[in-house]
Design an enzyme around this catalytic site. Sequence first.
Site, short mmCIF file in Angstrom:
data_model
loop_
_atom_site.label_atom_id
_atom_site.label_comp_id
_atom_site.label_asym_id
_atom_site.label_seq_id
_atom_site.Cartn_x
_atom_site.Cartn_y
_atom_site.Cartn_z
N THR A 16 0.82 -1.22 0.00
CA THR A 16 0.00 0.00 0.00
C THR A 16 0.85 1.27 0.00
OG1 THR A 16 -1.81 -1.09 1.11
CG2 THR A 16 -1.72 1.28 1.36
N THR A 92 1.72 -4.68 4.26
CA THR A 92 1.58 -5.04 5.67
C THR A 92 1.04 -6.46 5.86
OG1 THR A 92 -0.62 -4.03 5.67
CG2 THR A 92 1.20 -2.68 6.46
N1 ASP Z 1 -2.47 -5.77 0.46
C1 ASP Z 1 -1.42 -4.88 0.88
C2 ASP Z 1 -0.14 -5.70 1.00
O1 ASP Z 1 0.07 -6.34 1.99
C3 ASP Z 1 -1.76 -4.22 2.16
C4 ASP Z 1 -0.72 -3.28 2.69
O2 ASP Z 1 0.29 -2.99 2.10
O3 ASP Z 1 -0.94 -2.78 3.77
O4 ASP Z 1 0.65 -5.68 0.10
#
Ligand code: ASP
Length: 345
Positions: A16, A92
């Site tokens: 993200t 994340t």
């Molecule tokens: N779907 C994303 C990922 O883990 C969520 C994020 O980056 O927070 O790549």
Amino acid sequence: MTPSNTSVLLIYTGGTIGMIENTETGALENFNFEQLQKHVPELRKSNCTIDSYQFDPPMDSSDMEPEAWRKLVKIICDNYDRFNGFVILHGTDTMAYTASALSFMLEGLDKPVILTGSQLPIGVLRTDGKENLMTSIEIASAQDADGKPLVPEVCIFFENHLMRGNRTTKMNAENFNAFRSFNYPVLAEAGIHIKYNHSLIHHTREKQELKPHYLLDTNIAVLKLFPGIHENVVAATLSIDGLRAVVLETYGSGNAPRKQWFLRLLREASARGIVIVNVTQCSAGTVEMERYETGYHLLQSGIVSGYDSTTESAVTKLMFLLGHGYTPEEIRERMSRPIAGEITL
Ligand code: ASP
């Protein structure tokens, strides 16, 4: 303290933090590192020299695989002497798995490897990404008066907290404080100043050589217990072709049903050489199989304790140990010894 002659390698894997909204569909899509820099002009003001490496294409961390962990280890290893520290921008969703895996794969690490990301894309006004990124860079380049890195560990920095990577879990899909280290105190807190808890940070006594590891075996299953779980679900899991280890998510301090069929299936699987590790479903606390009769039966069925390990850490530690060709007995024994501060004995 960030001396001005330090350098950090920023590795952008995706997530993200580096996404932008597609104006037509409204969906979040990856954008490249140059665009990221445009949104964070502060990067140029940083005290230290920042070089970057970008995954092409950037990946959503839900697509993360051991192959990408190997790639990260290789990048760190190839650039180890050129940089004072490393910052990995990562989605994340699986960041805690990557941090755990890297902590085992980078033996002898004596430089900071800080993973971070964000809940809101960096191009969004209220983003948490800038703060996470800039503070991670500061931590990755922080040194003591003798020029030694302050945090020579694989860590996650998120929303003011620096945590040992293999102790973390993503526990919030909404708030900025997405990660917690339930069973180990934070290594540093970032407010006006970054306050390091020096006594909790792992330091190698003598200068060590970095020893990268690339061998991982993913023949692992995670079996989460719930009241009413069917015999055929447990039996089918334990008889998966090629299965070598199971992380058994039990109740409370490591307790499980006392049903005969359940204990028999575990005993038989253990006897076939499948390593079964007991990890609690609770976020905090440790497995103590001797505490209740319901846990004691597991111990007698050949199950080993995962102590206060996270599932993420138990899974990746098993991949690491299985990949290195140890016998089931050796793996059981090594699961009860910390490799990178991932369990408290
Ligand atoms: N779907 C994303 C990922 O883990 C969520 C994020 O980056 O927070 O790549």
